[in-house]
Design a protein around this motif. Structure first.
Motif, short mmCIF file in Angstrom:
data_model
loop_
_atom_site.label_atom_id
_atom_site.label_comp_id
_atom_site.label_asym_id
_atom_site.label_seq_id
_atom_site.Cartn_x
_atom_site.Cartn_y
_atom_site.Cartn_z
N TYR A 66 81.87 118.07 -20.16
CA TYR A 66 82.91 119.01 -19.77
C TYR A 66 83.47 118.60 -18.41
CZ TYR A 66 79.20 121.33 -17.05
OH TYR A 66 78.19 121.61 -16.19
N VAL A 67 84.57 119.25 -18.05
CA VAL A 67 85.23 118.96 -16.78
C VAL A 67 85.02 120.15 -15.86
CG1 VAL A 67 87.43 118.48 -15.63
CG2 VAL A 67 86.95 117.49 -17.87
N GLU A 68 84.61 119.86 -14.63
CA GLU A 68 84.37 120.90 -13.63
C GLU A 68 85.42 120.77 -12.54
OE1 GLU A 68 80.18 122.20 -12.23
OE2 GLU A 68 80.85 120.64 -10.83
N GLY A 69 85.96 121.90 -12.12
CA GLY A 69 87.00 121.88 -11.09
C GLY A 69 86.44 122.15 -9.71
N THR A 70 86.95 121.42 -8.73
CA THR A 70 86.60 121.64 -7.33
C THR A 70 87.89 121.79 -6.53
OG1 THR A 70 84.58 120.32 -7.50
CG2 THR A 70 85.47 120.65 -5.29
N LYS A 71 87.89 122.77 -5.64
CA LYS A 71 89.01 122.95 -4.72
C LYS A 71 88.47 122.92 -3.30
CE LYS A 71 92.10 125.62 -7.65
NZ LYS A 71 92.85 126.87 -7.78
N ILE A 72 89.11 122.14 -2.46
CA ILE A 72 88.78 122.05 -1.05
C ILE A 72 89.98 122.56 -0.26
CG2 ILE A 72 88.22 120.49 0.86
CD1 ILE A 72 86.01 120.51 -1.25
N ARG A 80 86.79 125.19 3.45
CA ARG A 80 86.29 126.02 2.34
C ARG A 80 86.20 125.16 1.09
NH1 ARG A 80 89.30 130.79 -0.85
NH2 ARG A 80 87.45 131.79 -1.75
N GLU A 81 85.09 125.32 0.35
CA GLU A 81 84.86 124.54 -0.87
C GLU A 81 84.53 125.50 -2.01
OE1 GLU A 81 82.44 120.69 -0.95
OE2 GLU A 81 81.02 122.20 -1.67
N ILE A 82 85.21 125.33 -3.13
CA ILE A 82 84.97 126.14 -4.32
C ILE A 82 84.71 125.19 -5.48
CG2 ILE A 82 85.99 127.78 -5.96
CD1 ILE A 82 87.70 128.80 -3.61
N THR A 94 81.12 127.60 -2.48
CA THR A 94 79.86 126.98 -2.09
C THR A 94 79.73 126.83 -0.59
OG1 THR A 94 80.85 124.80 -2.42
CG2 THR A 94 79.60 125.72 -4.26
N MET A 95 80.88 126.81 0.12
CA MET A 95 80.83 126.67 1.57
C MET A 95 82.11 127.22 2.19
SD MET A 95 80.28 123.24 3.90
CE MET A 95 78.64 123.01 3.27
N LEU A 96 81.94 127.92 3.31
CA LEU A 96 83.07 128.39 4.10
C LEU A 96 82.67 128.32 5.56
CD1 LEU A 96 85.80 129.72 4.66
CD2 LEU A 96 84.69 131.94 4.29
N ILE A 97 83.42 127.53 6.31
CA ILE A 97 83.22 127.44 7.76
C ILE A 97 84.55 127.73 8.42
CG2 ILE A 97 82.61 125.95 9.70
CD1 ILE A 97 80.90 124.34 7.68
N ASP A 98 84.57 128.76 9.25
CA ASP A 98 85.76 129.10 10.01
C ASP A 98 85.32 129.23 11.46
OD1 ASP A 98 87.94 130.31 11.30
OD2 ASP A 98 88.56 131.32 9.46
N GLN A 99 85.55 128.18 12.23
CA GLN A 99 85.05 128.15 13.60
C GLN A 99 85.69 129.21 14.48
OE1 GLN A 99 85.67 123.83 14.04
NE2 GLN A 99 83.50 123.72 14.58
N GLU A 100 86.96 129.52 14.26
CA GLU A 100 87.63 130.50 15.10
C GLU A 100 87.19 131.93 14.80
OE1 GLU A 100 91.72 129.50 14.37
OE2 GLU A 100 91.65 127.79 15.75
N SER A 101 86.76 132.20 13.56
CA SER A 101 86.31 133.54 13.18
C SER A 101 84.79 133.67 13.17
CB SER A 101 86.87 133.90 11.80
OG SER A 101 88.26 133.92 11.83
N LYS A 102 84.09 132.60 13.55
CA LYS A 102 82.62 132.58 13.58
C LYS A 102 82.02 132.90 12.20
CE LYS A 102 82.25 133.76 18.48
NZ LYS A 102 83.66 133.63 18.76
N VAL A 103 82.53 132.21 11.17
CA VAL A 103 82.02 132.37 9.81
C VAL A 103 81.41 131.06 9.36
CG1 VAL A 103 82.66 132.82 7.41
CG2 VAL A 103 83.74 134.13 9.26
N PHE A 104 80.19 131.14 8.81
CA PHE A 104 79.52 129.96 8.26
C PHE A 104 78.71 130.43 7.06
CE2 PHE A 104 76.63 126.08 9.48
CZ PHE A 104 76.79 125.57 8.21
#
Length: 172
Positions: free
Chosen positions: A100-106, A138-140, A146-156
Motif C-alpha cells: 500500500y501507499v502511505e502519505g507523509t506531509k511535512i 510539523r510531520e504527519i 508524529t512531530m510538532l516543534i514550534d520554537q516561538e510557541s514553546k511546543v515540542f
C-alpha cells in the motif's frame, strides 16, 4: 501479533512554498532535531553525563534543491517568511504481503538564509539550493501527527506526547 511493515522508497513528491507548487525540486533535506546538552559531573556519577536541556532545541534547517535556476529560485528568495509543505507518497509492504501507499506531509516555517548556486557542467543539472532557518516543523504520517516543534510557541510534541507541557505550565 502486530502487523509488521517495511517502508520502501518515496514514490512521488510535491513541494509547495506559501501555497505555490514548485516544479524544479529534486530533493528536500529535512532538519535534524537536536536538543542541546549540559555536561554534568560530580559525586555519585562515574565520569560525566550529557543531560538534555529541558525546553531547548538547536537551530533547524531545511534545504530545497532545484534542478536549475529559474522562477522557483527567484520566487523562493523573494519571500520573507516561507511556509514550506512537502507531500510524499511512500511504498509500504505489510507482513501479510500486501502493498500500500502511505502519505507523509511535512510543514516547515522559516526564513531564507543561504543560496547555493550549484555548478555549471555540460550534461548536468545545476543542483542549486535554498536553505531556510526553521522555527516551526510539523510531520504527519498517514494522517497522524508524529512531530510538532514550534520554537516561538514553546511546543515540542513527539508521538502525541507534549514534552513542553510542564515547562509551559511553570512559565505561564
Amino acid at each position: 501479533m502486530a502487523k509488521k511493515i517495511i517502508s520502501g522508497s518515496t514514490g512521488a513528491m510535491t513541494v509547495f512554498a506559501n501555497g505555490r507548487e514548485l516544479n524544479d525540486v529534486t530533493s528536500v533535506t529535512l532538519p535534524d532535531v537536536e536538543m542541546p546538552t549540559t555536561e554534568i559531573k560530580g559525586a555519585g556519577i562515574m565520569g560525566t553525563l550529557n543531560i538534555p536541556q529541558t525546553g531547548q532545541v538547536n537551530a533547524m534547517t531545511v534545504e530545497i534543491t532545484l534542478r536549475r535556476t529559474g522562477k522557483d529560485k527567484a520566487y523562493l528568495m523573494a519571500q520573507g517568511k516561507v511556509d514550506i509543505e512537502v507531500r510524499m507518497a511512500t511504498d509500504v509492504r505489510a507482513s501479510d504481503g500486501s502493498m500500500y501507499v502511505e502519505g507523509t506531509k511535512i510543514f516547515a516555517t522559516g526564513y531564507a538564509t543561504k543560496i547555493g548556486n550549484g555548478k555549471a557542467e555540460p550534461g548536468s543539472t545545476r543542483d542549486e539550493s535554498v536553505s531556510y532557518s526553521v522555527t516551526r516543523y510539523r510531520e504527519i504520517i498517514d494522517g497522524e501527527e508524529t512531530m510538532l516543534i514550534d520554537q516561538e510557541s514553546k511546543v515540542f510534541k513527539v508521538g502525541g506526547k507534549d514534552r513542553m507541557r510542564e515547562v509551559r505550565s511553570i512559565l505561564y
